[in-house]
Design an enzyme around this catalytic site. Structure first.
Site, PDB file in Angstrom:
ATOM      1  N   ARG A 189      13.964  58.897 -35.209  1.00 30.00           N
ATOM      2  CA  ARG A 189      14.772  58.833 -36.437  1.00 30.00           C
ATOM      3  C   ARG A 189      14.958  57.405 -36.953  1.00 30.00           C
ATOM      4  O   ARG A 189      16.017  57.053 -37.489  1.00 30.00           O
ATOM      5  CB  ARG A 189      16.137  59.505 -36.249  1.00 30.00           C
ATOM      6  CG  ARG A 189      16.051  60.964 -35.862  1.00 30.00           C
ATOM      7  CD  ARG A 189      15.435  61.824 -36.953  1.00 30.00           C
ATOM      8  NE  ARG A 189      15.172  63.163 -36.449  1.00 30.00           N
ATOM      9  CZ  ARG A 189      13.998  63.573 -35.954  1.00 30.00           C
ATOM     10  NH1 ARG A 189      12.940  62.763 -35.946  1.00 30.00           N
ATOM     11  NH2 ARG A 189      13.836  64.785 -35.493  1.00 30.00           N
ATOM     12  N   SER A 238      22.144  66.766 -38.881  1.00 24.89           N
ATOM     13  CA  SER A 238      22.656  66.313 -37.581  1.00 24.89           C
ATOM     14  C   SER A 238      23.614  65.137 -37.747  1.00 24.89           C
ATOM     15  O   SER A 238      23.281  64.157 -38.403  1.00 24.89           O
ATOM     16  CB  SER A 238      21.503  65.879 -36.678  1.00 24.89           C
ATOM     17  OG  SER A 238      20.698  66.978 -36.385  1.00 24.89           O
ATOM     18  N   GLU A 309      23.644  59.696 -36.141  1.00 23.52           N
ATOM     19  CA  GLU A 309      22.365  59.779 -36.858  1.00 23.52           C
ATOM     20  C   GLU A 309      22.619  59.608 -38.360  1.00 23.52           C
ATOM     21  O   GLU A 309      21.872  58.952 -39.063  1.00 23.52           O
ATOM     22  CB  GLU A 309      21.689  61.130 -36.600  1.00 23.52           C
ATOM     23  CG  GLU A 309      20.374  61.261 -37.350  1.00 23.52           C
ATOM     24  CD  GLU A 309      19.503  62.411 -36.862  1.00 23.52           C
ATOM     25  OE1 GLU A 309      19.471  62.668 -35.652  1.00 23.52           O
ATOM     26  OE2 GLU A 309      18.847  63.046 -37.724  1.00 23.52           O
TER      27      GLU A 309
HETATM   28  C1  LIG Z   1      20.391  71.066 -43.979  1.00 21.41           C
HETATM   29  C2  LIG Z   1      19.766  69.794 -43.460  1.00 21.41           C
HETATM   30  C3  LIG Z   1      18.763  69.863 -42.507  1.00 21.41           C
HETATM   31  C4  LIG Z   1      18.180  68.698 -42.013  1.00 21.41           C
HETATM   32  N1  LIG Z   1      17.195  68.802 -41.074  1.00 21.41           N
HETATM   33  C5  LIG Z   1      16.590  67.690 -40.624  1.00 21.41           C
HETATM   34  C6  LIG Z   1      15.517  67.772 -39.666  1.00 21.41           C
HETATM   35  O1  LIG Z   1      15.099  68.855 -39.255  1.00 21.41           O
HETATM   36  N2  LIG Z   1      14.953  66.616 -39.248  1.00 21.41           N
HETATM   37  C7  LIG Z   1      15.367  65.403 -39.707  1.00 21.41           C
HETATM   38  O2  LIG Z   1      14.802  64.380 -39.284  1.00 21.41           O
HETATM   39  N3  LIG Z   1      16.377  65.285 -40.605  1.00 21.41           N
HETATM   40  C8  LIG Z   1      16.987  66.387 -41.074  1.00 21.41           C
HETATM   41  N4  LIG Z   1      18.008  66.280 -41.976  1.00 21.41           N
HETATM   42  C9  LIG Z   1      18.490  64.937 -42.417  1.00 21.41           C
HETATM   43  C10 LIG Z   1      17.827  64.386 -43.681  1.00 21.41           C
HETATM   44  O3  LIG Z   1      17.370  65.431 -44.512  1.00 21.41           O
HETATM   45  C11 LIG Z   1      16.667  63.442 -43.351  1.00 21.41           C
HETATM   46  O4  LIG Z   1      17.110  62.326 -42.614  1.00 21.41           O
HETATM   47  C12 LIG Z   1      15.969  62.966 -44.638  1.00 21.41           C
HETATM   48  O5  LIG Z   1      14.775  62.354 -44.292  1.00 21.41           O
HETATM   49  C13 LIG Z   1      16.806  61.981 -45.457  1.00 21.41           C
HETATM   50  O6  LIG Z   1      16.139  61.788 -46.695  1.00 21.41           O
HETATM   51  P1  LIG Z   1      16.951  61.458 -48.031  1.00 21.41           P
HETATM   52  O7  LIG Z   1      15.970  61.253 -49.117  1.00 21.41           O
HETATM   53  O8  LIG Z   1      17.986  62.491 -48.272  1.00 21.41           O
HETATM   54  O9  LIG Z   1      17.618  60.093 -47.615  1.00 21.41           O
HETATM   55  P2  LIG Z   1      19.095  59.600 -47.982  1.00 21.41           P
HETATM   56  O10 LIG Z   1      20.078  60.451 -47.264  1.00 21.41           O
HETATM   57  O11 LIG Z   1      19.238  59.450 -49.438  1.00 21.41           O
HETATM   58  O12 LIG Z   1      19.075  58.154 -47.286  1.00 21.41           O
HETATM   59  C14 LIG Z   1      18.972  58.033 -45.872  1.00 21.41           C
HETATM   60  C15 LIG Z   1      18.647  56.568 -45.539  1.00 21.41           C
HETATM   61  O13 LIG Z   1      17.353  56.265 -46.027  1.00 21.41           O
HETATM   62  C16 LIG Z   1      17.426  55.184 -46.983  1.00 21.41           C
HETATM   63  N5  LIG Z   1      16.468  55.496 -48.060  1.00 21.41           N
HETATM   64  C17 LIG Z   1      16.419  56.611 -48.834  1.00 21.41           C
HETATM   65  N6  LIG Z   1      15.371  56.565 -49.674  1.00 21.41           N
HETATM   66  C18 LIG Z   1      14.752  55.375 -49.437  1.00 21.41           C
HETATM   67  C19 LIG Z   1      13.604  54.727 -49.975  1.00 21.41           C
HETATM   68  N7  LIG Z   1      12.851  55.291 -50.940  1.00 21.41           N
HETATM   69  N8  LIG Z   1      13.269  53.509 -49.498  1.00 21.41           N
HETATM   70  C20 LIG Z   1      13.999  52.924 -48.519  1.00 21.41           C
HETATM   71  N9  LIG Z   1      15.085  53.484 -47.959  1.00 21.41           N
HETATM   72  C21 LIG Z   1      15.458  54.698 -48.409  1.00 21.41           C
HETATM   73  C22 LIG Z   1      18.852  55.158 -47.465  1.00 21.41           C
HETATM   74  O14 LIG Z   1      19.208  53.868 -47.918  1.00 21.41           O
HETATM   75  C23 LIG Z   1      19.600  55.586 -46.215  1.00 21.41           C
HETATM   76  O15 LIG Z   1      19.757  54.482 -45.347  1.00 21.41           O
HETATM   77  C24 LIG Z   1      18.620  67.428 -42.481  1.00 21.41           C
HETATM   78  C25 LIG Z   1      19.631  67.371 -43.460  1.00 21.41           C
HETATM   79  C26 LIG Z   1      20.199  68.531 -43.946  1.00 21.41           C
HETATM   80  C27 LIG Z   1      21.259  68.435 -44.994  1.00 21.41           C
END
Ligand SMILES: Cc1cc2nc3c(=O)[nH]c(=O)nc-3n(C[C@H](O)[C@H](O)[C@H](O)COP(=O)(O)OP(=O)(O)OC[C@H]3O[C@@H](n4cnc5c(N)ncnc54)[C@H](O)[C@@H]3O)c2cc1C
Length: 318
Positions: A189, A238, A309
Site C-alpha cells: 500500500r 480499510s 492505511e
Molecule cells: C469500498 C472501498 C473498497 C476499497 N477496497 C480496496 C482494496 O481492495 N484494495 C486497496 O488497495 N484499496 C481499497 N480501497 C481504498 C482506496 O480505494 C484505494 O487506496 C485507492 O487506490 C485510492 O484512490 P483514490 O483515487 O480514491 O485516492 P485518494 O483517496 O483521492 O488519495 C489517496 C492518496 O493518494 C494521493 N493521490 C491521489 N491521486 C493522486 C495522483 N494523481 N497523484 C499523486 N498522488 C495522488 C492523495 O494525495 C492521497 O495521499 C477501498 C476503498 C473503498 C471506499
C-alpha cells in the site's frame, strides 16, 4: 495567481460558486470553499480553501508552477476513497483529477494508457471490452488510477504496480517526468517514485483475453468482495494496514470487540471490522475517536500496534 476571472456555477454537488482561471488551453475550473465531504467516499470533511480541476498534464504543470510562486500548500485528490479529512478542512489548493482527467488510449498488443483521474472500475470494464485481461481483481476498488498507483492498491493477490509499465509525474516545480515502473519502489500500500509529485498518466501492459471470460472473472471477484465487505455504504475502505506476520487488522479488531463499535455516527462495520462507515452525519472527530479506541483495544488484547492505511488530511494529518 494571474488570469481572467469569471463567475460560473459549478455543476457538481457543492453549492459553492466556481470561477475559472485562464490557462494555456482556456479556462481552468476552480471552486473556493469546496466541501471535502462531497469529494470523499466516507462523506466527511470540512472545506478546502480552493479546489482546481485541471484537464491535462500541461494544466497541472501551469497550476503547480503558479502555486509554488504563491507559496501555497498543494494536495492531490483522486476519488477521495482513502481519505479522512479533518472537520476544519484543509488550507491551500487541492488538485482534483477525477472530474476532467479520465481519458484512456488502447493500442493493439496490450498497451493501455490511462490518465491519473481515470476511475479503476471504468478502466477495468473498458479493458475487458477491448479484450485485455489483468485488471479484474482491481475492478471493485473505487479509486482513480493515480491514487491507486500512489497507494499501490491491490486486491485478491494483484497490485496495480505489477501491471503498470511506466508512470508520468508532474513534480512539485511543475516539470514533467516519465519513469519505467522498475524505477519505482512498490511496497504494501505504498509506492516511492523517483520524484515527488502528481501522477498524471500511467502506461499498462496487459495480456489479451476473451471479453466474455474476462467479464465473468470480474463478476466472480466482485461477488466475493460484496460478500465480505460493506457495499454501497459510505466508507474509506480499510482503516488500518494489515500488520506483517500477524492476523489481519479486521480479525484483530473483531477479537478486540470492535465490530459494530460506534462513536457518534462513525462505526466499524458489522460486516468487516476494519471498514469504518459513516452512518449518517459522522464527523472526523467521531471517526478519529473510534480509530483511537480500536487501536488501544487491539494493543491491549493482542499486543499489536495497528498503523493507519487511510490518509489523514487537515489538522490531525499531513
Ligand atoms: C469500498 C472501498 C473498497 C476499497 N477496497 C480496496 C482494496 O481492495 N484494495 C486497496 O488497495 N484499496 C481499497 N480501497 C481504498 C482506496 O480505494 C484505494 O487506496 C485507492 O487506490 C485510492 O484512490 P483514490 O483515487 O480514491 O485516492 P485518494 O483517496 O483521492 O488519495 C489517496 C492518496 O493518494 C494521493 N493521490 C491521489 N491521486 C493522486 C495522483 N494523481 N497523484 C499523486 N498522488 C495522488 C492523495 O494525495 C492521497 O495521499 C477501498 C476503498 C473503498 C471506499
Amino acid at each position: 495567481m494571474s488570469g481572467n476571472w469569471e463567475n460560473a456555477y459549478f455543476p457538481g454537488n457543492t453549492r459553492t460558486k466556481a470561477r475559472r482561471m485562464t490557462g494555456s488551453a482556456g479556462k481552468i475550473e476552480e471552486v473556493f470553499g469546496a466541501r471535502m465531504r462531497d469529494f470523499t467516499t466516507i462523506g466527511i470533511g470540512g472545506n478546502a480553501d480552493r479546489m482546481m480541476f485541471p484537464r491535462s498534464a500541461q494544466e497541472v504543470q501551469e497550476i503547480l508552477k503558479a502555486e509554488r510562486e504563491e507559496g501555497r500548500e498543494i494536495r492531490f485528490l483522486g476519488a477521495g476513497s482513502n481519505l479522512l479529512v479533518h472537520d476544519g478542512g484543509v488550507r491551500g489548493t487541492v488538485l482534483c483529477l477525477k472530474k476532467n482527467m479520465g481519458k484512456m488510449l488502447f493500442s493493439s498488443g496490450g498497451s493501455v494508457i490511462a490518465e491519473g483521474g481515470t476511475m479503476l472500475p471504468r478502466f477495468a470494464v473498458l479493458c475487458a471490452l477491448s479484450g485485455f485481461s489483468g485488471v479484474e481483481e482491481l475492478a471493485g476498488i473505487p479509486g482513480t488510477v493515480g491514487g491507486a498507483l500512489t497507494m499501490n492498491a491491490g486486491a485478491f493477490g494483484r497490485t496495480i504496480g505489477e501491471i503498470a509499465e511506466w508512470v508520468e509525474i508532474v513534480d512539485m516545480e511543475g516539470s514533467l517526468h516519465r519513469f519505467e515502473t522498475r524505477n519505482v519502489r512498490f511496497g504494501y500500500r505504498e509506492a516511492e517514485f523517483p520524484v515527488r509529485g502528481l501522477v498524471s498518466r500511467v502506461g499498462f501492459r496487459l495480456a489479451s483475453g476473451v471479453p466474455d471470460q474476462v467479464f465473468e472473472r470480474m463478476k466472480r471477484i466482485n461477488e466475493k468482495r460484496r460478500a465480505a465487505q460493506p457495499w454501497g455504504e459510505r466508507t474509506f475502505g480499510s482503516t488500518f494496514r494489515n500488520p506483517a506476520d500477524r492476523e489481519s487488522a479486521g480479525y484483530l479488531l473483531e477479537l478486540a470487540g470492535m465490530k459494530g463499535a460506534r462513536e457518534g455516527d462513525a462505526a466499524f462495520s458489522e460486516k468487516h471490522a476494519n471498514f469504518l462507515v459513516n452512518l449518517g452525519r459522522a464527523t472526523a472527530s467521531d471517526a478519529l475517536r473510534l480509530i483511537e479506541t480500536g487501536r488501544k483495544r487491539v494493543r491491549s488484547k493482542a499486543g499489536v500496534m495497528l498503523a493507519l492505511e487511510v490518509k489523514l488530511w487537515g489538522a490531525a494529518g499531513d
